[in-house]
Design an enzyme around this catalytic site. Structure first.
Site, PDB file in Angstrom:
ATOM      1  N   LYS A  16     -43.185  70.056 -22.816  1.00 19.97           N
ATOM      2  CA  LYS A  16     -43.037  71.394 -23.417  1.00 19.97           C
ATOM      3  C   LYS A  16     -42.375  72.363 -22.446  1.00 19.97           C
ATOM      4  O   LYS A  16     -41.438  73.072 -22.802  1.00 19.97           O
ATOM      5  CB  LYS A  16     -44.422  71.920 -23.821  1.00 19.97           C
ATOM      6  CG  LYS A  16     -44.441  73.394 -24.136  1.00 19.97           C
ATOM      7  CD  LYS A  16     -45.856  73.886 -24.389  1.00 19.97           C
ATOM      8  CE  LYS A  16     -45.929  75.382 -24.450  1.00 19.97           C
ATOM      9  NZ  LYS A  16     -45.809  76.041 -23.141  1.00 19.97           N
ATOM     10  N   ASN A  17     -42.857  72.396 -21.220  1.00 22.65           N
ATOM     11  CA  ASN A  17     -42.349  73.405 -20.284  1.00 22.65           C
ATOM     12  C   ASN A  17     -40.899  73.138 -19.887  1.00 22.65           C
ATOM     13  O   ASN A  17     -40.201  74.047 -19.457  1.00 22.65           O
ATOM     14  CB  ASN A  17     -43.238  73.491 -19.042  1.00 22.65           C
ATOM     15  CG  ASN A  17     -44.566  74.162 -19.357  1.00 22.65           C
ATOM     16  OD1 ASN A  17     -44.667  74.942 -20.311  1.00 22.65           O
ATOM     17  ND2 ASN A  17     -45.601  73.858 -18.593  1.00 22.65           N
ATOM     18  N   CYS A  65     -49.390  82.804 -24.787  1.00 22.71           N
ATOM     19  CA  CYS A  65     -50.806  82.815 -24.396  1.00 22.71           C
ATOM     20  C   CYS A  65     -51.096  83.994 -23.489  1.00 22.71           C
ATOM     21  O   CYS A  65     -50.273  84.347 -22.637  1.00 22.71           O
ATOM     22  CB  CYS A  65     -51.158  81.528 -23.664  1.00 22.71           C
ATOM     23  SG  CYS A  65     -51.130  80.078 -24.722  1.00 22.71           S
ATOM     24  N   ARG A  87     -48.704  89.410 -17.368  1.00 22.64           N
ATOM     25  CA  ARG A  87     -47.638  88.433 -17.104  1.00 22.64           C
ATOM     26  C   ARG A  87     -46.347  89.210 -16.836  1.00 22.64           C
ATOM     27  O   ARG A  87     -45.507  89.373 -17.717  1.00 22.64           O
ATOM     28  CB  ARG A  87     -47.515  87.455 -18.277  1.00 22.64           C
ATOM     29  CG  ARG A  87     -48.810  86.681 -18.481  1.00 22.64           C
ATOM     30  CD  ARG A  87     -48.693  85.584 -19.510  1.00 22.64           C
ATOM     31  NE  ARG A  87     -48.028  84.412 -18.985  1.00 22.64           N
ATOM     32  CZ  ARG A  87     -47.977  83.247 -19.635  1.00 22.64           C
ATOM     33  NH1 ARG A  87     -48.541  83.127 -20.821  1.00 22.64           N
ATOM     34  NH2 ARG A  87     -47.365  82.207 -19.107  1.00 22.64           N
ATOM     35  N   ASP A 101     -52.311  74.746 -15.681  1.00 22.24           N
ATOM     36  CA  ASP A 101     -52.375  74.302 -17.076  1.00 22.24           C
ATOM     37  C   ASP A 101     -53.338  73.137 -17.294  1.00 22.24           C
ATOM     38  O   ASP A 101     -53.525  72.697 -18.425  1.00 22.24           O
ATOM     39  CB  ASP A 101     -50.967  73.898 -17.563  1.00 22.24           C
ATOM     40  CG  ASP A 101     -50.123  75.119 -17.883  1.00 22.24           C
ATOM     41  OD1 ASP A 101     -50.669  76.230 -17.902  1.00 22.24           O
ATOM     42  OD2 ASP A 101     -48.909  74.951 -18.117  1.00 22.24           O
ATOM     43  N   ARG A 146     -48.992  74.543 -30.538  1.00 18.01           N
ATOM     44  CA  ARG A 146     -47.829  75.024 -29.780  1.00 18.01           C
ATOM     45  C   ARG A 146     -47.410  74.009 -28.718  1.00 18.01           C
ATOM     46  O   ARG A 146     -46.255  74.016 -28.279  1.00 18.01           O
ATOM     47  CB  ARG A 146     -48.159  76.355 -29.084  1.00 18.01           C
ATOM     48  CG  ARG A 146     -48.094  77.556 -29.989  1.00 18.01           C
ATOM     49  CD  ARG A 146     -48.131  78.848 -29.187  1.00 18.01           C
ATOM     50  NE  ARG A 146     -47.344  78.695 -27.989  1.00 18.01           N
ATOM     51  CZ  ARG A 146     -47.676  79.138 -26.785  1.00 18.01           C
ATOM     52  NH1 ARG A 146     -48.779  79.795 -26.621  1.00 18.01           N
ATOM     53  NH2 ARG A 146     -46.882  78.938 -25.746  1.00 18.01           N
TER      54      ARG A 146
HETATM   55  C1  UD1 Z   1     -47.136  79.740 -15.049  1.00 13.78           C
HETATM   56  C2  UD1 Z   1     -47.408  78.563 -14.167  1.00 13.78           C
HETATM   57  C3  UD1 Z   1     -46.925  77.347 -14.914  1.00 13.78           C
HETATM   58  C4  UD1 Z   1     -47.635  77.287 -16.276  1.00 13.78           C
HETATM   59  C5  UD1 Z   1     -47.505  78.610 -17.054  1.00 13.78           C
HETATM   60  C6  UD1 Z   1     -48.375  78.669 -18.292  1.00 13.78           C
HETATM   61  C7  UD1 Z   1     -47.183  78.309 -11.760  1.00 13.78           C
HETATM   62  C8  UD1 Z   1     -46.408  78.682 -10.540  1.00 13.78           C
HETATM   63  N1  UD1 Z   1     -46.714  78.759 -12.920  1.00 13.78           N
HETATM   64  O1  UD1 Z   1     -45.727  79.747 -15.324  1.00 13.78           O
HETATM   65  O2  UD1 Z   1     -47.228  76.179 -14.178  1.00 13.78           O
HETATM   66  O3  UD1 Z   1     -47.068  76.281 -17.055  1.00 13.78           O
HETATM   67  O4  UD1 Z   1     -47.900  79.669 -16.219  1.00 13.78           O
HETATM   68  O5  UD1 Z   1     -49.692  78.549 -17.957  1.00 13.78           O
HETATM   69  O6  UD1 Z   1     -48.147  77.586 -11.679  1.00 13.78           O
HETATM   70  N2  UD1 Z   1     -45.257  86.786 -11.412  1.00 13.78           N
HETATM   71  C9  UD1 Z   1     -44.917  88.015 -10.930  1.00 13.78           C
HETATM   72  N3  UD1 Z   1     -43.715  88.560 -11.319  1.00 13.78           N
HETATM   73  C10 UD1 Z   1     -42.861  87.904 -12.139  1.00 13.78           C
HETATM   74  C11 UD1 Z   1     -43.215  86.628 -12.631  1.00 13.78           C
HETATM   75  C12 UD1 Z   1     -44.434  86.097 -12.236  1.00 13.78           C
HETATM   76  O7  UD1 Z   1     -45.668  88.635 -10.192  1.00 13.78           O
HETATM   77  O8  UD1 Z   1     -41.780  88.441 -12.452  1.00 13.78           O
HETATM   78  C13 UD1 Z   1     -46.551  86.191 -11.018  1.00 13.78           C
HETATM   79  C14 UD1 Z   1     -47.466  85.991 -12.232  1.00 13.78           C
HETATM   80  O9  UD1 Z   1     -48.250  87.129 -12.494  1.00 13.78           O
HETATM   81  C15 UD1 Z   1     -48.299  84.798 -11.807  1.00 13.78           C
HETATM   82  C16 UD1 Z   1     -47.357  83.998 -10.895  1.00 13.78           C
HETATM   83  O10 UD1 Z   1     -46.314  84.890 -10.533  1.00 13.78           O
HETATM   84  O11 UD1 Z   1     -49.409  85.224 -11.048  1.00 13.78           O
HETATM   85  C17 UD1 Z   1     -46.765  82.768 -11.547  1.00 13.78           C
HETATM   86  O12 UD1 Z   1     -46.074  83.177 -12.721  1.00 13.78           O
HETATM   87  P1  UD1 Z   1     -44.943  82.289 -13.384  1.00 13.78           P
HETATM   88  O13 UD1 Z   1     -44.852  81.003 -12.665  1.00 13.78           O
HETATM   89  O14 UD1 Z   1     -43.715  83.088 -13.544  1.00 13.78           O
HETATM   90  O15 UD1 Z   1     -45.531  82.095 -14.817  1.00 13.78           O
HETATM   91  P2  UD1 Z   1     -45.034  81.077 -15.861  1.00 13.78           P
HETATM   92  O16 UD1 Z   1     -43.582  80.818 -15.751  1.00 13.78           O
HETATM   93  O17 UD1 Z   1     -45.609  81.516 -17.154  1.00 13.78           O
END
Ligand code: UD1
Length: 422
Positions: free
Chosen positions: A22-23, A117, A122, A306, A398
């Site tokens: 998925k990712n 989610c 985020r 995850d 999803r």
């Molecule tokens: C994250 C997880 C991913 C998981 C997904 C859904 C990690 C590194 N990432 O990916 O494995 O599949 O959630 O559960 O494990 N952040 C910032 N600023 C930004 C973007 C992110 O501060 O612009 C912070 C977020 O608040 C969070 C961390 O960085 O604490 C990781 O976020 P990110 O990896 O971007 O989130 P996803 O891509 O959703």
């Protein structure tokens, strides 16, 4: 209301085939926009987020040909707008990858703030920092949208203050069409980052270092057609591994890359399960009492956030007191209330949870608060004696292809019910 009904306490056995990741697919489908010719993508999981991504591509004018259940051909040469459909975008977190892809393709994107989610704030500051570093102008526009625009993207060095999968993907998508070299430092190293880089390189992009924390991207003028197959889903595989352990079963999890599962395998072995790695499968067995252990979620190659809810179910059934520290998200323990209603003993304090093992879980009617929380409810329902009903299953759909059918084939007593029809 649609629900899963599980008659738990049945030992799972047999083989399960893991679907495409998925990712990875939610990044690779928007990436197809960057090509100057059609691309064919295989091993696509049949899940809601894929259906949404394909509709988003069509709403932009791309031609999407569904060759079969797991293969699509995308012709991006007919794209006629840079404005992403509101309702579709808000139903899926990964719709924000259309910003990087459209910016790279056309120099402009207008995208609503995404949904998906909810487990805490985020933010997108690092994505936007990356776009700005490439020379784009970022403007908030009415209706909670953002507009990103540039006449000519220019490569640059970008340091990510936090390891972010989303920001790494989005910057890669924009940078493949920028002029010159982009260097992303402190980049995410997840298998789906490598898969995206491989897909773009198959199109003729020049991306090096994906899978390490420094990714170098030399922008390309033209990206040709590609024929590509998505990697297997690490988290779906980990979820079935946890199901095997929770039911004291014996399951062959097929079509996986065992290397991607190492952190999960290590923890299952520490808990007393038996895991055998083969070339593209892992066999998971458990017939001894589970032992406590501690888990800390971290960016890859650490233990994936995850898999945190799913492993928590196993720790509920382990002897002794275990601790989980959530290192990515501030609010990813809401599901523990549901497990406590099934007889678990979990105390949450900020970003950590203390789990005191119990002998068994008891069936209950529970809800799935998000995708992986929902998967944890399924595992708990499979392990608990009696009938568990899980609602809000749209979250589970999803990310898990044919979960009911796959589990039935492993011997589980699970069915999809529709209250309105009953
Ligand atoms: C994250 C997880 C991913 C998981 C997904 C859904 C990690 C590194 N990432 O990916 O494995 O599949 O959630 O559960 O494990 N952040 C910032 N600023 C930004 C973007 C992110 O501060 O612009 C912070 C977020 O608040 C969070 C961390 O960085 O604490 C990781 O976020 P990110 O990896 O971007 O989130 P996803 O891509 O959703």
């Amino acid at each position: 209301m649609r629900k899963y009904r599980i008659n738990g306490g049945v030992r799972l056995s047999g083989a399960v085939d893991i679907s495409g990741a998925k990712n990875a697919v939610v990044a690779i489908l928007p990436a197809a926009l960057l090509a100057d010719e059609p691309c064919r993508i295989e091993n696509i999981p049949n899940i809601k987020d894929v259906a949404t991504s394909l509709l988003l591509l069509e709403s932009l004018g791309a031609k999407v040909d569904r060759i079969n259940e797991h293969t699509v051909e995308i012709d991006p040469t007919t794209v006629n707008t840079c404005e992403v459909n509101d309702d579709l975008a808000r139903s899926m977190r990964a719709s924000y990858y259309f910003i990087g892809a459209l910016l790279g393709k056309s120099g402009r994107a207008r995208v609503p703030m995404p949904g998906g989610c909810w487990f805490g704030e985020r933010p997108m500051d690092l994505h936007l920092k990356g776009f700005r570093a490439l020379g784009a102008e970022v403007t908030p526009v009415e209706g909670d949208c953002i507009e990103v625009q540039s006449n000519q993207l220019m490569g640059n060095s970008i340091y990510l203050d936090t390891v972010s999968v989303g920001a790494t993907v989005n910057i890669m998508l924009a940078a493949v069409r920028a002029m010159g070299m982009t260097i992303i430092e402190n980049a995410a190293k997840e298998p789906h980052i490598v898969d995206l880089a491989n897909f773009l390189n198959t199109m003729g992009a020049d991306i090096r270092g994906a899978g390490t924390d420094v990714i170098k991207i030399r922008g390309s003028q033209y990206l040709h057609s590609a024929h590509y197959s998505i990697i297997p889903d690490q988290i779906e595989a980990g979820t079935y591994m946890a199901m095997a352990v929770a039911t004291k079963g014996d399951v062959l999890v097929r079509n996986v890359i065992p290397k991607h599962l190492e952190s999960i395998t290590a923890k299952l072995i520490e808990m007393g399960a038996w895991v055998e790695e083969m070339d593209d499968a892992v066999r998971v067995r458990c017939n001894t009492p589970l032992q406590r252990c501690n888990i800390k979620t971290m960016p890859h190659p650490g233990f994936p956030t995850d898999m945190q809810p799913q492993i928590a179910v196993l720790l509920c059934l382990a002897e002794g007191v275990s601790h989980i520290t959530e290192g990515i998200w501030e609010n990813r323990f809401r599901y523990t209330e549901e497990l406590n209603r099934m007889g678990a003993k979990i105390e949450v304090n900020g970003n950590s949870a203390t789990i005191t093992g119990v002998e068994k879980l008891s069936a209950a009617n529970v809800t799935s608060y998000d995708l992986r929380a929902g998967a944890a409810m399924v595992i708990a329902g499979l392990a608990a004696e009696g009938v568990t009903e899980i609602d809000n299953i749209r979250y589970i759909e999803r990310g898990y292809e044919n979960i009911v059918q796959k589990l039935v084939r492993l011997g589980a007593e699970i069915s999809l019910i529709d209250d309105d029809e009953e």
